[in-house]
Every structure is written in C-alpha cells, then in structure tokens.
Write an enzyme that holds these catalytic residues in place. Structure first.
Site, PDB file in Angstrom:
ATOM      1  N   HIS A  91     -14.926  -1.478   3.775  1.00 18.35           N
ATOM      2  CA  HIS A  91     -14.733  -2.352   4.944  1.00 18.35           C
ATOM      3  C   HIS A  91     -15.867  -3.376   5.096  1.00 18.35           C
ATOM      4  CE1 HIS A  91     -14.035  -3.766   8.993  1.00 18.35           C
ATOM      5  NE2 HIS A  91     -15.163  -3.204   9.413  1.00 18.35           N
ATOM      6  N   GLU A 134     -24.892   1.732  13.923  1.00 18.42           N
ATOM      7  CA  GLU A 134     -23.972   2.458  14.809  1.00 18.42           C
ATOM      8  C   GLU A 134     -23.486   3.764  14.180  1.00 18.42           C
ATOM      9  OE1 GLU A 134     -19.636   1.794  16.979  1.00 18.42           O
ATOM     10  OE2 GLU A 134     -20.243   0.510  15.312  1.00 18.42           O
ATOM     11  N   ASP A 135     -23.123   3.725  12.902  1.00 21.56           N
ATOM     12  CA  ASP A 135     -22.399   4.852  12.308  1.00 21.56           C
ATOM     13  C   ASP A 135     -23.213   5.691  11.322  1.00 21.56           C
ATOM     14  OD1 ASP A 135     -20.166   4.103  13.723  1.00 21.56           O
ATOM     15  OD2 ASP A 135     -19.336   2.871  12.105  1.00 21.56           O
ATOM     16  N   ASP A 154      10.108 -29.245  15.673  1.00 26.81           N
ATOM     17  CA  ASP A 154       8.871 -29.427  14.914  1.00 26.81           C
ATOM     18  C   ASP A 154       8.289 -28.093  14.460  1.00 26.81           C
ATOM     19  OD1 ASP A 154       8.489 -28.898  17.553  1.00 26.81           O
ATOM     20  OD2 ASP A 154       6.661 -30.061  17.760  1.00 26.81           O
ATOM     21  N   HIS A 211     -23.297  -4.255   9.028  1.00 28.78           N
ATOM     22  CA  HIS A 211     -22.971  -4.354  10.450  1.00 28.78           C
ATOM     23  C   HIS A 211     -22.635  -3.020  11.118  1.00 28.78           C
ATOM     24  CE1 HIS A 211     -18.701  -4.553   9.078  1.00 28.78           C
ATOM     25  NE2 HIS A 211     -18.428  -4.083  10.284  1.00 28.78           N
ATOM     26  N   ASP A 268     -14.854  -8.926  11.059  1.00 24.79           N
ATOM     27  CA  ASP A 268     -14.651  -7.479  11.169  1.00 24.79           C
ATOM     28  C   ASP A 268     -13.273  -7.176  11.758  1.00 24.79           C
ATOM     29  OD1 ASP A 268     -15.468  -4.607  11.469  1.00 24.79           O
ATOM     30  OD2 ASP A 268     -15.412  -5.126  13.597  1.00 24.79           O
TER      31      ASP A 268
END
Length: 705
Positions: free
Chosen positions: A48, A76-77, A259, A72, A139
C-alpha cells in the site's frame, strides 16, 4: 508490488537528480517496519505505501513527498517513532509523516460537532504543509481502488466519506483527474446499478453512432491544420458519475443529455488559444451561456483554460477546453504543480498557484467562531452547489451557487434588498451581478428612496429575491400602467367617435370583472386587456365592418383539412413573409421562411414540401419573434426598452441576458407580434433609442421543429 529500483526509475523519469539513496533507505525502513503486517486483501501491507508513492510520482512530486508516502503509516501502525524518523531521514519528512498520521486518525464521518472539530484539524494540518493532504489524497485513492476487500458496511462508509470530503477537496485543489476517479470509485460502491446502467447506455450509443470521439477529434484537427495551428487534440466521454450528477441536477433522462463528450486542445501560446477559439466557433455553432474564459480570469487554484460548448456532428453538444501546455500541467496537478520537478529542476510554472496563499484563503477564519460555523463555512467551501458568505457582523448567509449581492441583500431582509444601491465584497465595491464565492464578506449599501429595477429579475437567482422584486415592481408600475391605459383608452374611443368618460370606464370595468376603473386602466396599460375589447363590450355594434380576424390556429392557405400547423422555431416566419411548408410525421406542417437554412436538408425530399401563403386579414399578435439587442448598461435603460415595445402594442413573452459588461448588456427579447409590419414598427422604435447600440433578428438554427 513495485520494487525499489522501479520506483526510483519512476521518479528519475521527471527528476534525474533525485536522491536515490534516500528513497532506497525509506523503502527498506518501511518494509522492515511493516514486516508481517497484511492488508484485508491478504497482500503484504507494505504494498500500500509503495502504491501511494507511485501515485505521487504521476504528479512529479519532490523526494520528500515520495519518501513520506513510503513512511506514512509507520508512526501510526508500527513501533517507529517521530524522533526516529526525524533522525534517520530529516525533520521535514518527520513533520510530513506526523501530519499524515494525524489526518488518518480523524474520523471525518463522525457526529456533527466532532466532525466540525476534525475539519478544523484537517485544515490546520494543510495550512502547515499542503503536501500532507497530497499524500492523504493518494492514500485514499489507492484505498478506494482496492476497496472490494473491505466489509460491505465499511465500503459504504469510506465511499460516502470520499464522495463528500476527499473528492471535492481534490477538485478544489485543481486535481480534477483525481476528483473524477475518486467520485467514480465511490459511485461504484454507493450506486452500482446507476453506474452500470450508464455504462450500458454508453455501449449502446457507441454501437448506434460509432466512435463519435474519434470523428469529432479528426474534425477539429482538420480545422486546425487548415489554419496552420499546431496543437494536440484529445477527446473522451465523460465519467459515469459526472453524467449521473448532470442527470440529477437537470432532471433529464440519459437520452436527453447532449454534452456527454469532452475535448481538450493543448497549444503553444495564449494567442493560439484565442485563435483556436475563433476556429471552433467559426466551424460549429456556440451554445449560448456555455462559454468561460479562465485564462483572463483564472480560478483561485491557478486553473487557466477556455471552456466553450458547441453543437458538433449530428447536433450533439460537445465541450471543448483550450489551453497551453503549461496551463495543462496546472490543470492536471492543481496546487501540487508548485512542487513538481522536471529534468531534476523544481517546476517554475508561471501558472502554479502559491500554496501558502491558496490555503490562507481557506483557513483565515480558523481562530474565531464556533465549531458548527466553521463546519458550514470551511467544509462546505469545497462544494459547488452552495455558497456561504458573511455579513459585516460575521453572521453566515447561505445562498445557492451563482448567487449575487442582491440575493444576499434579500436573504437578510426584503427592505434591505429593495433599497440596495451597491455592494462591497471583501471591502471592494463590485457590480450587483457579481457571482459570490464561499467565505466572502458582503456589505450591502442602501439608500432611502431606492426602488427595485426590472433588470434585477435577471440578476438574482433565489426565489425569495425574485418574488420580492416582482411584488415591488407591480406596486411601482401600477401608476405608470394607469397613465398608459388612459392614453390607450382615449385613442381607442376617439377612433370610433366616442369619449372615454369615467362613467364609460366604470361600466366597462364592471362588465369585464375589474375592481374599478383604475384597475381596468392598469390592466390596459400592462396589456392584460386590449383597448379594442373595452370599446367592443360597450359598443358591440361598432365592431361591424372591421377587418376580418384570421384564425391563429390556421392562419395560412394551402393546408389540408387534417393538417396541423406550426411556425418553425428556427426562423420564426411572420405573416407578410414568404413561406414554405414542410411536412413532419406526427407534427403536421411546419412553416419555414423561404430563406431558412434548415430547408437545405429537404432539397432532395420535394414530396414533403407544401405551398403555403398567409391569409389576408388582421392576424392576432401571437407570433413570437426573438430580437437580439445590445444596450447601454445604465439605470432605467431596460425599463425604457420594455416601455417602447409596449407602446407598439407588442407583448414581451421572455427576456434573457447573453452577456453583461460594465458598459453594455447583450440580451434576447421574445416579442409576440401580428405580422412583419408590426415587427418593423417595433424594431424602428427600438433602433431610434440612443441607448440601443445594435438590434437584429435572432434566429437559433439549433432549434428543431
């Protein structure tokens, strides 16, 4: 998964002098931190961040942004920390990664009050470094591309969040390609039946009409080659969600949409842009009201282009965008163009907007106001269907898209709207027809004795403002209509040798169901009742011997008994003009003027031609003709024009502006007339007015019988 060397190759395509070692170290660090983690799809999690980095290479972004994409999710993870990222890479990259982490933790689809505070944090993070939101958008784009692995309820939540927040945000930043893809991916989740239906209709349309895009692209290239203009031409069908939104906004079925194809012409210079515009309008008929010049008036995100819609092959409407190569780069990348690289050099595109100034326009009110107000005035800044503006005291006024300072004034109070003389937007005096934008502060300047003008009806967009203006005009015009009615009554009575006495008028008013003689005169002046009708109802014997009136349902000679009759809307022929009839299945006979260009398509079908001529006698004033006028932009001019038409016993059935400039208006007036002589009288009266610069008959050949 893209390996590190392939990723570096993608960066080197636009930045040969990139820091390959930095990217390799970030790639290795991210892979190590995410080792053992898996996505919902069963793939290694690190696929990812790498995919997000690859998306950002498409925008040719700097090394720091690419590395941030790779890292990124680490803070956090994983066990990674802000301090470690700062030491291993740089404080700049650590700040960017931390900013993305904070955005990820925001629950943007939560309850209203919490959502408002989260939006405040979102824009505060953006204000520090806009690259944070670029990484977050990439992301979200990759997550939406792989959303099928999520649970159905989670898919719906993320898709709705994408449709309501991230897609409009990408659009506001000028990244239109990303907005369209995010909308389409969310649309696939939220309304798959509608999306599939549109795709099926497209396939059917292609089978029936062939490759329309290829044919029109070839036509445009041919015209440009003929003029010796070097430019690239691209065409495509619009995205399913874009078509669906247009169907919803205009309440149209797919078959009635015109259109649905868009074409882009990319040339070398601004001068070529305007030359190409001339070529396009010279070859195809321009659709009124569908021209925008964002080159002379760029959007706040740096977007520049000329937009026009024309009637192309087979009457199909197509949108054409004309821009230079530099403008195209900004149109594709928007605010992100500020960081883009080419050949190892930071992009110096003259059209790229300064991100600091752009974000300042969104965040200047963050330090004041409550959360709910912030949510209304910053979150909804991203949406194009609503406008939120401020009074000088800071109160918020909600208006529809396209609203003007006059709408703003009437939204505050009818009394303020009626007495408006001018307006200031963000402290600068502007014309009353200026279209308001989100977040602007509007000050209304009023004057005692000021009254609404008839031209205001065409300036405002809200129903409240239109109703208030019409009500005021009726009250104000009553006196003028009474005076005009007195003159009309006097002339009509004198014509038959009678006097328009008060008693006669009161008697006629009673017989015609009017409140009193003043009401009768007002209706006479406003053309609701004809003076001849007043005379006839009092003196029916005097109607004998007047010219025969022609039945307006069958005003021509040459029709068969079962034929229905209509005037062609393209050329609008009048009694007194030479005409020819064309039979249409299910529509009867349609009368065209003898010089109507539409007749050319029937040259080989002479069996459909019908010899017609107008009946002699007095025709009813029911034949609508469109007149195109250019008039001075000055107080009272439009009202005087309408009065002149009324004085010629003609009724205005519609009026629409096609262009507004500081010194003139261009408009089209639909007038109901008796015959060609009546038309000549009206045009002569208007042409004699000093404020009428130009007048002519307007014929719209796109209107088919």
């Amino acid at each position: 998964m893209i390996d590190v060397e392939d990723l570096i190759a993608l960066v080197r395509n636009y930045n040969p002098r990139c820091n390959a070692d930095l990217i390799r170290r970030a790639y290795a660090y991210g892979m190590k931190m995410h080792d053992g983690q898996m996505r919902k799809s069963g793939e290694p999690y690190f696929t990812h961040p790498v995919a997000v980095a690859a998306i950002l290479t498409e925008m040719q972004l700097d090394d720091a942004t690419i590395v941030t994409a790779l890292l990124h999710d680490t803070i956090e993870d994983t066990r990674s920390t802000y301090t470690e990222v700062s030491q291993l890479f740089s404080p700049e990259i650590a700040e960017l990664v931390d900013g993305v982490t904070k955005l990820t933790n925001l629950q943007l689809s939560s309850a209203q009050s919490q959502q408002a505070e989260n939006f405040r944090k979102l824009f505060m993070a953006m204000s520090k470094d806009l690259r944070v939101i670029l990484v977050k958008l990439a992301d979200r784009l990759h997550n939406m591309r792989t959303i099928k692995s999520m649970k159905p309820e989670k898919q719906v939540q993320k898709a709705r969040e994408t449709m309501e927040i991230f897609a409009p945000l990408a659009g506001r930043m000028g990244m239109q390609w990303m907005r369209e893809e995010l909308e389409d991916l969310a649309f696939r989740v939220l309304n798959p039946e509608a999306r599939n239906s549109i795709i099926r209709r497209f396939l059917t349309l292609q089978r029936e009409a062939g490759d329309v895009v290829h044919r029109i692209t070839a036509d445009i290239r041919t015209e440009l080659d003929r003029e010796g203009i070097e430019a690239a031409v691209y065409g495509r069908a619009k995205k399913p969600h874009s078509i669906w939104r247009k169907m919803q906004e205009k309440d149209l079925a797919f078959s009635r949409l015109s259109d649905i194809y868009g074409f882009r012409i990319i040339c070398r210079s601004v001068a070529d842009c305007y030359r190409i515009l001339g070529v396009i309008h010279g070859r195809w008929r321009a659709v009124p009201g569908r021209f925008k010049d964002y080159i002379s008036q760029p959007k706040s995100n740096g977007y520049r282009s000329i937009h026009t819609t024309v009637s192309g092959r087979d009457g199909k409407r197509v949108e054409v965008q004309i821009r230079t190569g530099e403008m195209h780069e900004v149109a594709e990348s928007g605010v992100a163009a500020h960081w883009s690289y080419r050949e190892g050099v930071r992009g110096r595109n003259p059209f790229a907007v300064d991100p600091a100034k752009w974000i300042a326009s969104l965040t200047e009110r963050l330090d004041e106001g409550d959360h709910d107000e912030f949510l209304e005035n910053v979150k909804l800044e991203m949406y194009s269907d609503q406008v939120f503006c401020f009074t000088p005291k800071g109160d918020v006024i909600q208006l529809p898209r396209g609203a003007t300072p006059l709408d703003f004034a009437y939204a505050i109070h009818t009394r303020i709207g009626n007495s408006t003389v001018s307006a200031k937007v963000d402290g600068i005096r502007v014309p009353l027809w200026t279209r308001l934008k989100n977040g602007q502060s509007v000050e209304i300047i009023t004057a005692e004795g000021q009254r609404p003008q008839a031209s205001w009806i065409d300036i405002v967009t809200t129903g409240r403002a239109k109703a208030a203006i019409r009500r005021s005009l009726r009250e104000e015009d009553r006196g003028r209509f009474v005076k005009l009615g007195q003159e009309l009554a006097r002339a009509a009575f004198d014509h038959v040798g009678k006097k328009a006495t008060d008693k006669a008028l009161r008697t006629a008013a009673k017989m015609l169901g009017c409140a009193d003689d003043q009401d009768l005169l007002a209706r006479l002046g406003s053309a609701e009742i004809t003076a001849r009708k007043v005379v006839e109802i009092l003196y029916p014997e005097l109607s004998i011997g007047r010219p025969d009136e022609v039945d307006d349902k069958r005003p021509v000679i040459g029709l068969q008994d079962d034929h229905l009759f209509r005037r062609a809307p393209c050329c609008q022929p009048l009694p007194g003009e030479r005409i020819v009839g064309i039979t249409y299945r299910g529509k009867g006979v349609v009368a065209h003027a003898i010089d109507c260009p539409a007749l050319a398509e029937f040259e080989s079908n002479t069996d459909r031609w019908v010899d017609l001529k107008w009946k002699a006698g007095r025709h009813a004033p029911v034949n609508t003709v469109s007149l195109e006028l250019t008039i001075s932009n000055d107080a009272g001019v439009l009202g005087r024009i309408c009065t002149l038409v009324g004085e010629q016993k003609a009724n205005i059935s519609d009026l629409r502006f096609t262009d507004r400039k500081p010194d003139f208006y261009r408009l089209i007036i639909d007038v109901d007339l008796r015959d060609v002589e009546h038309l000549h009288m009206v045009m002569t009266a208007l042409e004699a007015d000093t404020d009428v610069a130009q007048i002519g008959r307007y014929r719209d050949m796109t209107r088919k019988p």
